[in-house]
Design a protein around this motif. Structure first.
Motif, PDB file in Angstrom:
ATOM      1  N   HIS A 135       0.837  -1.198   0.000  1.00 23.24           N
ATOM      2  CA  HIS A 135       0.000   0.000   0.000  1.00 23.24           C
ATOM      3  C   HIS A 135       0.872   1.249   0.000  1.00 23.24           C
ATOM      4  CE1 HIS A 135       0.801  -0.337   4.382  1.00 23.24           C
ATOM      5  NE2 HIS A 135       0.679   0.989   4.363  1.00 23.24           N
ATOM      6  N   SER A 136       0.263   2.365  -0.414  1.00 24.27           N
ATOM      7  CA  SER A 136       0.937   3.661  -0.428  1.00 24.27           C
ATOM      8  C   SER A 136       0.000   4.693   0.189  1.00 24.27           C
ATOM      9  CB  SER A 136       1.282   4.094  -1.856  1.00 24.27           C
ATOM     10  OG  SER A 136       2.031   3.103  -2.530  1.00 24.27           O
ATOM     11  N   LEU A 137       0.558   5.567   1.028  1.00 22.42           N
ATOM     12  CA  LEU A 137      -0.251   6.583   1.698  1.00 22.42           C
ATOM     13  C   LEU A 137      -0.127   7.959   1.054  1.00 22.42           C
ATOM     14  CD1 LEU A 137       0.411   5.511   5.404  1.00 22.42           C
ATOM     15  CD2 LEU A 137      -1.716   5.248   4.112  1.00 22.42           C
ATOM     16  N   ASP A 138       0.771   8.105   0.095  1.00 20.67           N
ATOM     17  CA  ASP A 138       0.855   9.340  -0.687  1.00 20.67           C
ATOM     18  C   ASP A 138       1.250   8.970  -2.115  1.00 20.67           C
ATOM     19  OD1 ASP A 138       3.841   9.654  -1.167  1.00 20.67           O
ATOM     20  OD2 ASP A 138       3.834   9.637   1.015  1.00 20.67           O
ATOM     21  N   GLY A 139       1.202   9.962  -3.010  1.00 19.68           N
ATOM     22  CA  GLY A 139       1.380   9.661  -4.414  1.00 19.68           C
ATOM     23  C   GLY A 139       2.808   9.655  -4.920  1.00 19.68           C
ATOM     24  N   THR A 140       3.745  10.089  -4.095  1.00 22.09           N
ATOM     25  CA  THR A 140       5.104  10.313  -4.598  1.00 22.09           C
ATOM     26  C   THR A 140       5.839   9.047  -5.000  1.00 22.09           C
ATOM     27  OG1 THR A 140       5.910  10.337  -2.315  1.00 22.09           O
ATOM     28  CG2 THR A 140       5.397  12.465  -3.317  1.00 22.09           C
ATOM     29  N   THR A 141       5.568   7.949  -4.324  1.00 23.51           N
ATOM     30  CA  THR A 141       6.341   6.717  -4.585  1.00 23.51           C
ATOM     31  C   THR A 141       5.491   5.584  -5.167  1.00 23.51           C
ATOM     32  OG1 THR A 141       6.001   5.888  -2.320  1.00 23.51           O
ATOM     33  CG2 THR A 141       7.949   7.265  -2.723  1.00 23.51           C
ATOM     34  N   ILE A 142       4.254   5.891  -5.595  1.00 18.56           N
ATOM     35  CA  ILE A 142       3.360   4.824  -6.049  1.00 18.56           C
ATOM     36  C   ILE A 142       3.957   4.026  -7.206  1.00 18.56           C
ATOM     37  CG2 ILE A 142       1.156   4.333  -7.185  1.00 18.56           C
ATOM     38  CD1 ILE A 142      -0.126   6.451  -5.453  1.00 18.56           C
ATOM     39  N   TYR A 143       4.549   4.701  -8.170  1.00 18.94           N
ATOM     40  CA  TYR A 143       5.103   3.992  -9.331  1.00 18.94           C
ATOM     41  C   TYR A 143       6.164   2.984  -8.881  1.00 18.94           C
ATOM     42  CZ  TYR A 143       6.836   3.114 -14.039  1.00 18.94           C
ATOM     43  OH  TYR A 143       7.185   2.501 -15.219  1.00 18.94           O
ATOM     44  N   GLU A 144       7.091   3.445  -8.046  1.00 17.88           N
ATOM     45  CA  GLU A 144       8.157   2.558  -7.552  1.00 17.88           C
ATOM     46  C   GLU A 144       7.573   1.460  -6.661  1.00 17.88           C
ATOM     47  OE1 GLU A 144       8.300   5.868  -7.479  1.00 17.88           O
ATOM     48  OE2 GLU A 144       9.835   6.177  -9.036  1.00 17.88           O
TER      49      GLU A 144
END
Length: 220
Positions: free
Chosen positions: A35-44
């Motif tokens: 899971h991701s809590l912000d958008g900055t690292t979603i791709y990685e």
């Protein structure tokens, strides 16, 4: 052994992430892999988890869901994306679908539709919850005098989507117009058309129009 559908969750609310994870983990064929809590690292993050499906919120800190989709498009999509959002604005829906999302769910309908949505998108189908689909269809047909607004009663032969497609074909919209306005591929439109004709044992468009008139899907 059948491989599980790997799912990554992206939302800025930890409670929602946990709730979704608990729900999805009840499905044998699903595996929540991150899971991701912000958008900055979603791709990685998605590349690391090797997810098949990303459930993505639009309202994300630092980099929102729209920017994430643009990044995916620039770098090559690492997975299929379903938007899960509080927004039901058709302009936003149209934008994210053009940017490459394969499905759209409102959070108020997610509980009853999310499993079906994941399975559909995994099979490379487009998916909208019923509320969004009906809103899109109503927007498309509202100014057409031949459309019968009271037409969509229960039909034992055709699904809700098939009823929409046969109605639009009978209203003389082209496959391309139906594809663009319903945010589905031309191939999906053609598949629905073939399924409708097979179910109704109809051989041509004239037969479709006759069925639509007889069942009050359109006005004479």
């Amino acid at each position: 052994m059948k491989e599980k559908i790997r799912i990554h969750l992206a939302d800025d609310h930890q409670v929602l992430i946990e709730g979704l994870a608990n729900l999805l983990c009840t499905v044998t064929d699903f595996e929540v892999v991150g899971h991701s809590l912000d958008g900055t690292t979603i791709y990685e993050d998605v590349l690391k988890t090797k997810a098949d499906i990303l459930l993505l919120d639009i309202s994300m800190p630092d980099k929102d869901g729209i920017k994430v989709l643009k990044e995916f498009g620039q770098k090559k999509f690492p997975c299929k994306v379903i938007i899960l959002s509080s927004y039901d604005d058709l302009k936003i829906i149209k934008l994210v679908m053009k940017l490459g999302a394969k499905g759209y769910l409102t959070k108020k309908c997610a509980g009853e539709n999310i499993i079906e949505a994941i399975n559909a998108v995994h099979l490379d189908e487009e998916y909208f919850d019923n509320y969004i689909r009906e809103k899109i269809f109503a927007s498309f047909t509202k100014n057409n005098p031949k459309f019968n607004k009271k037409s969509f009663t229960e039909n034992q032969l055709l699904t809700s989507r098939e009823l929409e497609v046969i109605t639009l074909i009978s209203l003389e919209y082209s496959g391309k117009e139906i594809s663009e306005q319903l945010f589905i591929t031309l191939n999906t439109v053609e598949t629905h058309r073939k399924n409708i004709m097979k179910k109704l044992k109809i051989k041509n468009v004239i037969g479709l129009v006759k069925y639509a008139l007889k069942n009050n899907l359109i006005n004479p």
